[in-house]
Enzyme design. Sequence first.
Site, PDB file in Angstrom:
ATOM      1  N   ARG A 224      -8.179  -0.775   5.675  1.00  0.00           N
ATOM      2  CA  ARG A 224      -7.396   0.368   5.232  1.00  0.00           C
ATOM      3  C   ARG A 224      -6.135  -0.175   4.583  1.00  0.00           C
ATOM      4  O   ARG A 224      -5.458   0.233   3.583  1.00  0.00           O
ATOM      5  CB  ARG A 224      -6.910   1.583   5.828  1.00  0.00           C
ATOM      6  CG  ARG A 224      -8.316   2.294   6.077  1.00  0.00           C
ATOM      7  CD  ARG A 224      -8.023   3.502   7.183  1.00  0.00           C
ATOM      8  NE  ARG A 224      -6.656   4.034   6.341  1.00  0.00           N
ATOM      9  CZ  ARG A 224      -5.444   4.488   7.289  1.00  0.00           C
ATOM     10  NH1 ARG A 224      -5.732   4.477   8.597  1.00  0.00           N
ATOM     11  NH2 ARG A 224      -4.630   4.975   6.606  1.00  0.00           N
TER      12      ARG A 224
ATOM     13  N   LYS B  50       0.907  -1.100   0.065  1.00  0.00           N
ATOM     14  CA  LYS B  50       0.099  -0.096  -0.123  1.00  0.00           C
ATOM     15  C   LYS B  50       0.876   1.267   0.003  1.00  0.00           C
ATOM     16  O   LYS B  50       0.733   2.050  -0.673  1.00  0.00           O
ATOM     17  CB  LYS B  50      -0.865  -0.136   1.444  1.00  0.00           C
ATOM     18  CG  LYS B  50      -1.568   1.389   1.508  1.00  0.00           C
ATOM     19  CD  LYS B  50      -2.346   1.095   2.681  1.00  0.00           C
ATOM     20  CE  LYS B  50      -1.736   1.557   4.056  1.00  0.00           C
ATOM     21  NZ  LYS B  50      -1.419   3.112   4.336  1.00  0.00           N
ATOM     22  N   ASN B  51       1.835   1.240   1.012  1.00  0.00           N
ATOM     23  CA  ASN B  51       2.549   2.524   1.053  1.00  0.00           C
ATOM     24  C   ASN B  51       3.557   2.841  -0.292  1.00  0.00           C
ATOM     25  O   ASN B  51       3.922   3.675  -0.440  1.00  0.00           O
ATOM     26  CB  ASN B  51       3.517   2.266   2.160  1.00  0.00           C
ATOM     27  CG  ASN B  51       2.605   2.758   3.495  1.00  0.00           C
ATOM     28  OD1 ASN B  51       1.277   2.936   3.674  1.00  0.00           O
ATOM     29  ND2 ASN B  51       3.010   2.204   4.736  1.00  0.00           N
TER      30      ASN B  51
ATOM     31  N   CYS C  38      -4.023  12.962  13.725  1.00  0.00           N
ATOM     32  CA  CYS C  38      -4.188  11.698  13.303  1.00  0.00           C
ATOM     33  C   CYS C  38      -4.077  10.865  14.680  1.00  0.00           C
ATOM     34  O   CYS C  38      -3.926  11.322  15.593  1.00  0.00           O
ATOM     35  CB  CYS C  38      -2.935  11.358  12.444  1.00  0.00           C
ATOM     36  SG  CYS C  38      -2.207   9.748  12.990  1.00  0.00           S
TER      37      CYS C  38
ATOM     38  N   ARG D 216      -3.989  10.315   4.891  1.00  0.00           N
ATOM     39  CA  ARG D 216      -2.924  11.511   4.726  1.00  0.00           C
ATOM     40  C   ARG D 216      -2.231  11.520   3.405  1.00  0.00           C
ATOM     41  O   ARG D 216      -1.358  12.493   3.151  1.00  0.00           O
ATOM     42  CB  ARG D 216      -1.951  11.190   6.019  1.00  0.00           C
ATOM     43  CG  ARG D 216      -2.618  11.585   7.347  1.00  0.00           C
ATOM     44  CD  ARG D 216      -1.763  11.265   8.513  1.00  0.00           C
ATOM     45  NE  ARG D 216      -0.552  12.480   8.304  1.00  0.00           N
ATOM     46  CZ  ARG D 216      -0.425  13.405   8.481  1.00  0.00           C
ATOM     47  NH1 ARG D 216      -1.413  14.097   9.147  1.00  0.00           N
ATOM     48  NH2 ARG D 216       0.549  14.193   8.286  1.00  0.00           N
TER      49      ARG D 216
ATOM     50  N   ASP E 245       5.133  20.540   7.631  1.00  0.00           N
ATOM     51  CA  ASP E 245       6.017  21.745   7.379  1.00  0.00           C
ATOM     52  C   ASP E 245       7.241  21.395   6.533  1.00  0.00           C
ATOM     53  O   ASP E 245       7.318  22.323   5.694  1.00  0.00           O
ATOM     54  CB  ASP E 245       6.624  22.083   8.971  1.00  0.00           C
ATOM     55  CG  ASP E 245       7.249  21.218   9.729  1.00  0.00           C
ATOM     56  OD1 ASP E 245       6.860  19.979   9.785  1.00  0.00           O
ATOM     57  OD2 ASP E 245       8.296  21.229  10.219  1.00  0.00           O
ATOM     58  N   LEU E 246       7.687  20.506   6.700  1.00  0.00           N
ATOM     59  CA  LEU E 246       9.039  20.255   5.561  1.00  0.00           C
ATOM     60  C   LEU E 246       8.531  20.049   4.210  1.00  0.00           C
ATOM     61  O   LEU E 246       9.340  20.313   3.364  1.00  0.00           O
ATOM     62  CB  LEU E 246       9.553  18.761   6.107  1.00  0.00           C
ATOM     63  CG  LEU E 246      10.486  18.680   7.423  1.00  0.00           C
ATOM     64  CD1 LEU E 246      10.838  17.329   7.767  1.00  0.00           C
ATOM     65  CD2 LEU E 246      11.725  19.792   7.319  1.00  0.00           C
TER      66      LEU E 246
ATOM     67  N   ARG F  40       1.154  14.793  13.205  1.00  0.00           N
ATOM     68  CA  ARG F  40       1.967  14.375  11.963  1.00  0.00           C
ATOM     69  C   ARG F  40       2.359  15.702  11.020  1.00  0.00           C
ATOM     70  O   ARG F  40       1.445  15.781  10.083  1.00  0.00           O
ATOM     71  CB  ARG F  40       1.235  13.314  11.338  1.00  0.00           C
ATOM     72  CG  ARG F  40       1.354  11.859  12.085  1.00  0.00           C
ATOM     73  CD  ARG F  40       0.690  10.883  11.640  1.00  0.00           C
ATOM     74  NE  ARG F  40       1.291  10.381  10.426  1.00  0.00           N
ATOM     75  CZ  ARG F  40       1.013   9.314   9.567  1.00  0.00           C
ATOM     76  NH1 ARG F  40      -0.166   8.662   9.818  1.00  0.00           N
ATOM     77  NH2 ARG F  40       1.780   8.534   8.838  1.00  0.00           N
ATOM     78  N   PRO F  41       3.240  16.402  11.411  1.00  0.00           N
ATOM     79  CA  PRO F  41       3.351  17.740  10.815  1.00  0.00           C
ATOM     80  C   PRO F  41       3.657  17.506   9.187  1.00  0.00           C
ATOM     81  O   PRO F  41       4.180  16.648   8.709  1.00  0.00           O
ATOM     82  CB  PRO F  41       4.629  18.301  11.576  1.00  0.00           C
ATOM     83  CG  PRO F  41       5.208  17.058  12.024  1.00  0.00           C
ATOM     84  CD  PRO F  41       4.134  16.355  12.453  1.00  0.00           C
TER      85      PRO F  41
ATOM     86  N   ASP G 137       6.029   1.127  11.628  1.00  0.00           N
ATOM     87  CA  ASP G 137       4.711   0.478  11.246  1.00  0.00           C
ATOM     88  C   ASP G 137       4.893  -0.994  11.694  1.00  0.00           C
ATOM     89  O   ASP G 137       3.783  -1.677  11.556  1.00  0.00           O
ATOM     90  CB  ASP G 137       4.627   0.457   9.710  1.00  0.00           C
ATOM     91  CG  ASP G 137       3.971   1.417   9.245  1.00  0.00           C
ATOM     92  OD1 ASP G 137       3.436   2.414   9.818  1.00  0.00           O
ATOM     93  OD2 ASP G 137       4.071   1.902   8.190  1.00  0.00           O
TER      94      ASP G 137
HETATM   95  C1  UD1 Z   1       5.872   7.492   8.259  1.00  0.00           C
HETATM   96  C2  UD1 Z   1       7.101   6.327   8.383  1.00  0.00           C
HETATM   97  C3  UD1 Z   1       6.782   5.490   7.247  1.00  0.00           C
HETATM   98  C4  UD1 Z   1       5.245   4.909   7.384  1.00  0.00           C
HETATM   99  C5  UD1 Z   1       4.492   5.870   7.673  1.00  0.00           C
HETATM  100  C6  UD1 Z   1       2.931   5.353   7.927  1.00  0.00           C
HETATM  101  C7  UD1 Z   1       9.328   7.012   8.798  1.00  0.00           C
HETATM  102  C8  UD1 Z   1      10.542   7.570   8.496  1.00  0.00           C
HETATM  103  N1  UD1 Z   1       8.319   7.043   8.093  1.00  0.00           N
HETATM  104  O1  UD1 Z   1       5.972   7.938   7.092  1.00  0.00           O
HETATM  105  O2  UD1 Z   1       7.700   4.501   6.968  1.00  0.00           O
HETATM  106  O3  UD1 Z   1       4.928   4.070   6.297  1.00  0.00           O
HETATM  107  O4  UD1 Z   1       4.538   6.875   8.690  1.00  0.00           O
HETATM  108  O5  UD1 Z   1       2.937   4.899   9.228  1.00  0.00           O
HETATM  109  O6  UD1 Z   1       9.287   5.786   9.649  1.00  0.00           O
HETATM  110  N2  UD1 Z   1       8.266  15.305  10.034  1.00  0.00           N
HETATM  111  C9  UD1 Z   1       8.167  16.451  10.278  1.00  0.00           C
HETATM  112  N3  UD1 Z   1       7.749  17.538   9.507  1.00  0.00           N
HETATM  113  C10 UD1 Z   1       7.232  16.727   8.099  1.00  0.00           C
HETATM  114  C11 UD1 Z   1       7.152  15.736   7.647  1.00  0.00           C
HETATM  115  C12 UD1 Z   1       7.609  14.682   8.817  1.00  0.00           C
HETATM  116  O7  UD1 Z   1       8.673  17.155  11.436  1.00  0.00           O
HETATM  117  O8  UD1 Z   1       6.973  17.816   7.326  1.00  0.00           O
HETATM  118  C13 UD1 Z   1       8.623  14.251  10.908  1.00  0.00           C
HETATM  119  C14 UD1 Z   1       7.567  13.417  11.430  1.00  0.00           C
HETATM  120  O9  UD1 Z   1       6.582  13.918  12.484  1.00  0.00           O
HETATM  121  C15 UD1 Z   1       8.312  12.192  11.996  1.00  0.00           C
HETATM  122  C16 UD1 Z   1       9.383  11.978  11.001  1.00  0.00           C
HETATM  123  O10 UD1 Z   1       9.297  13.431  10.321  1.00  0.00           O
HETATM  124  O11 UD1 Z   1       8.677  12.109  13.280  1.00  0.00           O
HETATM  125  C17 UD1 Z   1       9.125  11.209   9.674  1.00  0.00           C
HETATM  126  O12 UD1 Z   1       8.127  11.383   9.044  1.00  0.00           O
HETATM  127  P1  UD1 Z   1       7.663  10.740   7.694  1.00  0.00           P
HETATM  128  O13 UD1 Z   1       8.596   9.911   7.161  1.00  0.00           O
HETATM  129  O14 UD1 Z   1       7.263  11.960   6.843  1.00  0.00           O
HETATM  130  O15 UD1 Z   1       6.189  10.364   7.928  1.00  0.00           O
HETATM  131  P2  UD1 Z   1       5.198   9.468   7.029  1.00  0.00           P
HETATM  132  O16 UD1 Z   1       5.789   9.964   5.667  1.00  0.00           O
HETATM  133  O17 UD1 Z   1       4.073   9.661   7.758  1.00  0.00           O
END
Ligand code: UD1
Length: 427
Positions: free
Chosen positions: A401, A22-23, A118, A94, A126-127, A123-124, A309
Site C-alpha cells: 500500500r 503517497k500521502n 482502522c 481512509r 468529526d472535525l 480515527r475519527p 508514521d
Molecule cells: C495522520 C498523521 C499524518 C499521517 C497519517 C497516516 C498527524 C498530525 N497526522 O493523518 O501525518 O500521514 O496519520 O498515518 O500526525 N482527529 C480528530 N477528529 C478528526 C480528525 C482527526 O479527533 O475529525 C484527531 C485524530 O484522532 C488524531 C489527530 O486529530 O489524534 C490528527 O489526525 P489527522 O492529522 O487528521 O490524521 P490523519 O489525517 O489520519
Amino acid sequence: MDKFIIEGGSVLTGTIPISGSKNAALPLMAASLLLDGTTKLTNIPDLVDIRTFCNVLRVTGAKVTYSAEEQSLLIDPENIYYPESPYDLVRKMRASFYMLGALLGRMGEAKVSLPGGCAWGPRPVDLHIEGLKALGASIELDKGYVLASRPAEGLKGGSFNLSPSSVGATVNLILASVLGSNTCVISNAAKEPDVVQLCYFLKQAGADIQGEGSSQITVKGVKQLNAVQFRNASDRIETGTFMILAAMHPLNKIKLTNADPEELGHFLSWFHKTGASTKIDKDIIEIIPPKIINAVSVATEVYPGFPTDLQAQWATLMTLANGESVVTDSIYSDRFSYVPELGRLGASVKVKNNSAIIKGPNKMAGTSIMSTDLRASVSLVMAAMFATGISQVLRVYHLDRGYERLEDKLNGVGASIRRVTEQHESE
Ligand code: UD1
C-alpha cells in the site's frame, strides 16, 4: 497472500532512490477534480493505495490514466457526473474521505461512506464534518454515509478552529472551499508538507490561498481553476524509514537519492542523537551509522515534530540501542500492534498506555511474524533484516500500500528478501 522470506544479517551498501510521496499525492489527486481540463501529476509512485484512489476517482466519471513506467497520472474531470464514494472503496483506504471536500467543491453535493475503524483504533472524522458545517455545508449522516451539500454559489464562508490540528480535516476544508465566492479561515490548520504542497498546487491552478505552512489558512473562493502540470514531492516517510534502517548496522553505507531533506522537520535532530550522522547534498542524503546506537526517547507530534508514521521504525531501531528508551505516540495512542511481533523475534518491548518501552540492546532471532498495518509491517521487515537466521513476514500486502518495490530496493543494497505468493495460506 504474499509473504517475505528474509535472511537476516546482511550489511547494506549502495544507493536507494526515494519514490514520490503517497500521502502528498492523494490530496493532489482529489484536488484535480476541481480543475478544468486534464491535470498531469508526475513523481506518482506505483502503489496499491494510488491505484485504489484512481478507482475512487473513476467512480465519479472522471477519466484517470496512470502510467507506472512514467510515474505519471492524468486526471480529467470533464465528464464527472456521480458524486459518490462507496463503502467498498473507502474502507480500503481512509484517504478516500478526501472525496467529501472534493465532490462538494466540484459538484455541490457528495455522498461519501464513513471510513470506519482502522488497525490502530478509532480515527475519527468529526472535525471534517463539523468544519464543513461551520463553513456553510449541510450535512446528514445516513446508513454509514455522509450526505453533504452546499449553496450553488459555494460555501457561505466563515472560520473553523481545528482542535486537535488534523491533516485530513485541513485538506477536506480546503478542497470544499477553494471554488466559490466567499472566504473560509481554517485556524490551528495542519502545517504538514502534504497540506503545503496541496496549497501550492491549487494556487498554481488559480486558487486564492494564504497562510499555508502556518497555523491559519485563509481560502478566498474563486470561480474557476485550470488544469496544471505538477511534480509531487518525495516521500519523507520512506526517506525517514531508510535513514533508520541505514543506522541499524555500523557497517551499512547507504545513500538516498531523490529525497527532500527540508521536509524531514525535526526528525533529523532526533536521528543525530542516536550517534548517526548525515551528509546532505541537495536531494542526496548519505547516512553514517553510529558504532553504538544511543537510546533516544521520542514522542510523536504534529509537523515539524516526530511523525507518527515513523514511530514503529524508531522503536525497531531502539531494540538495538544501548539502554532504555520510550516511544510515545500522542497522535494515535493504539498504534503499537507491532510490539508483540518484535517480542516474537526476541526484543524486549512493553506497551504502557500510549508508549512502547524498549530495553536494548536486544539480540533477535528470525521467526514468523505478522504484518498488521503499513508502518508496522516495514518495521518488522527491518527487524527481520537484523535478526539472525531466517524470518517469514506474513501479510505483506500492507507494505504494498505504501512502499514502492520495497524488496527490490532493499535487495539492491544487499538485503536478502524473497517474496512468496501463497494461494492457500490459512487466516
Ligand atoms: C495522520 C498523521 C499524518 C499521517 C497519517 C497516516 C498527524 C498530525 N497526522 O493523518 O501525518 O500521514 O496519520 O498515518 O500526525 N482527529 C480528530 N477528529 C478528526 C480528525 C482527526 O479527533 O475529525 C484527531 C485524530 O484522532 C488524531 C489527530 O486529530 O489524534 C490528527 O489526525 P489527522 O492529522 O487528521 O490524521 P490523519 O489525517 O489520519
